[in-house]
Design an enzyme around this catalytic site. Structure first.
Site, PDB file in Angstrom:
ATOM      1  N   CYS A 162     -39.151  -6.356   9.023  1.00  0.00           N
ATOM      2  CA  CYS A 162     -38.487  -5.374   9.867  1.00  0.00           C
ATOM      3  C   CYS A 162     -37.252  -6.037  10.470  1.00  0.00           C
ATOM      4  O   CYS A 162     -37.371  -7.065  11.135  1.00  0.00           O
ATOM      5  CB  CYS A 162     -39.467  -4.953  10.966  1.00  0.00           C
ATOM      6  SG  CYS A 162     -38.731  -3.941  12.247  1.00  0.00           S
TER       7      CYS A 162
ATOM      8  N   CYS B 154     -32.032  -2.005   7.370  1.00  0.00           N
ATOM      9  CA  CYS B 154     -33.348  -1.619   7.886  1.00  0.00           C
ATOM     10  C   CYS B 154     -34.249  -1.530   6.666  1.00  0.00           C
ATOM     11  O   CYS B 154     -33.873  -0.905   5.656  1.00  0.00           O
ATOM     12  CB  CYS B 154     -33.262  -0.268   8.593  1.00  0.00           C
ATOM     13  SG  CYS B 154     -34.864   0.498   8.936  1.00  0.00           S
TER      14      CYS B 154
HETATM   15  N1  DGL Z   1     -38.089  -0.961   9.297  1.00  0.00           N
HETATM   16  C1  DGL Z   1     -37.577  -1.441  10.516  1.00  0.00           C
HETATM   17  C2  DGL Z   1     -36.276  -2.179  10.391  1.00  0.00           C
HETATM   18  O1  DGL Z   1     -36.090  -2.834   9.391  1.00  0.00           O
HETATM   19  C3  DGL Z   1     -37.800  -0.619  11.768  1.00  0.00           C
HETATM   20  C4  DGL Z   1     -37.339   0.768  11.793  1.00  0.00           C
HETATM   21  C5  DGL Z   1     -37.771   1.453  13.084  1.00  0.00           C
HETATM   22  O2  DGL Z   1     -38.963   1.410  13.391  1.00  0.00           O
HETATM   23  O3  DGL Z   1     -36.905   1.994  13.777  1.00  0.00           O
HETATM   24  O4  DGL Z   1     -35.452  -2.186  11.254  1.00  0.00           O
END
Ligand code: DGL
Length: 267
Positions: A79, A189
């Site tokens: 993430c 993301c």
């Molecule tokens: N998948 C995550 C990222 O790479 C988080 C997205 C979220 O929960 O807003 O930032």
């Protein structure tokens, strides 16, 4: 009684706010077929991208504690929002290896001919010091255009992933970057990888889409090798998928993304 504890025998923990880290888990599976993978989706607390530092830190500590209770030998913070916000704190608090993710700005800068690179990411990632430092360090003469995409995570968690369902929303975020001259777009993301084909189609054939799940899987391999934690045998690794959200829906997501054989569990 003999307690034969093997430090290299635990699973690799992978976590995200939801299903964003699944493409990274997939690449780890391809690269390290003997390893067990324990995937955690913090669904009840998603999204992270509009939350405070403290909230993301608390969630990352809580998930790591859970992963440790399941005997993981390393943690992949799959993430960008959690990595940019708190991987330093995670490394300071726990002894095990943490592998984070970061937007692939460097390869994007190397690829760009127009001198403009677009970054799609959460609001939170884009305002962190570590994102600013990374962009400053690797951008050189290339202009970095950022675009926060607040509605994309919900779209992806809802499995509305085909062109017909997602192109309108994707267009809203991608078009302004194209207008500014971006010829390379970074998926900053992990969730957005699920929409890569739609983003690619909206951006058109002259635009390269950059994501980093293969690089992250290679980094996991490098770290496990370096720490003597890699399983070197011909066993077939297994996956476990855990979520604190509604289990039936999580099962639908994981079956869609991983296959019908995958089993899900609640924590
Ligand atoms: N998948 C995550 C990222 O790479 C988080 C997205 C979220 O929960 O807003 O930032």
């Amino acid at each position: 009684m003999i307690f034969d504890y093997m430090i290299d025998a635990g699973p690799i923990g992978v976590f995200d706010s939801g299903i964003g880290g699944v493409p990274i888990a997939r690449k780890i599976r391809e690269l390290l077929p003997a390893e067990d993978i324990l995937y955690v989706a913090d669904t009840d607390y998603a999204p992270y991208g509009d939350k405070s530092d403290q909230y993301i830190l608390d969630r990352s500590f809580a998930i790591t504690d859970f992963l440790i209770s399941r005997n993981v030998k390393a943690v992949v913070v799959a993430c960008n929002t959690a990595t940019t916000t708190c991987i330093t704190s995670l490394r300071a608090r726990y002894a095990m290896p943490f592998i984070g993710v970061e937007p692939g700005i460097k390869p994007a800068v190397l690829n760009s001919r127009s001198g403009v690179v677009g970054i799609l990411a959460t609001q939170k990632t884009l305002v962190t010091d570590s994102f600013a430092a990374l962009a400053h360090r690797v951008s050189g003469n290339v202009k970095i255009e950022i675009m926060a995409c607040p509605d994309l995570v919900a779209q992806i968690e809802g499995l509305k992933l085909n062109f017909h369902e997602a192109s309108g929303l994707v267009e809203q975020y991608v078009r302004p970057l194209l207008v500014k001259g971006a010829d390379t777009i970074v998926l900053g993301c992990t969730h957005y990888v699920h929409l890569a084909p739609v983003i690619e189609a909206v951006a058109g054939p002259g635009v390269l889409i950059v994501s980093t799940e293969t690089a992250v899987a290679k980094e996991v391999q490098r770290r496990l090798e370096g720490e003597g934690l890699m399983l070197n045998n011909s066993r077939v690794g297994r996956e476990e998928f855990w979520s604190n959200g509604p289990l039936e829906y999580f099962q639908k997501q994981i079956h869609h993304l991983w296959g019908e054989q995958a089993t899900v569990q609640q924590f």
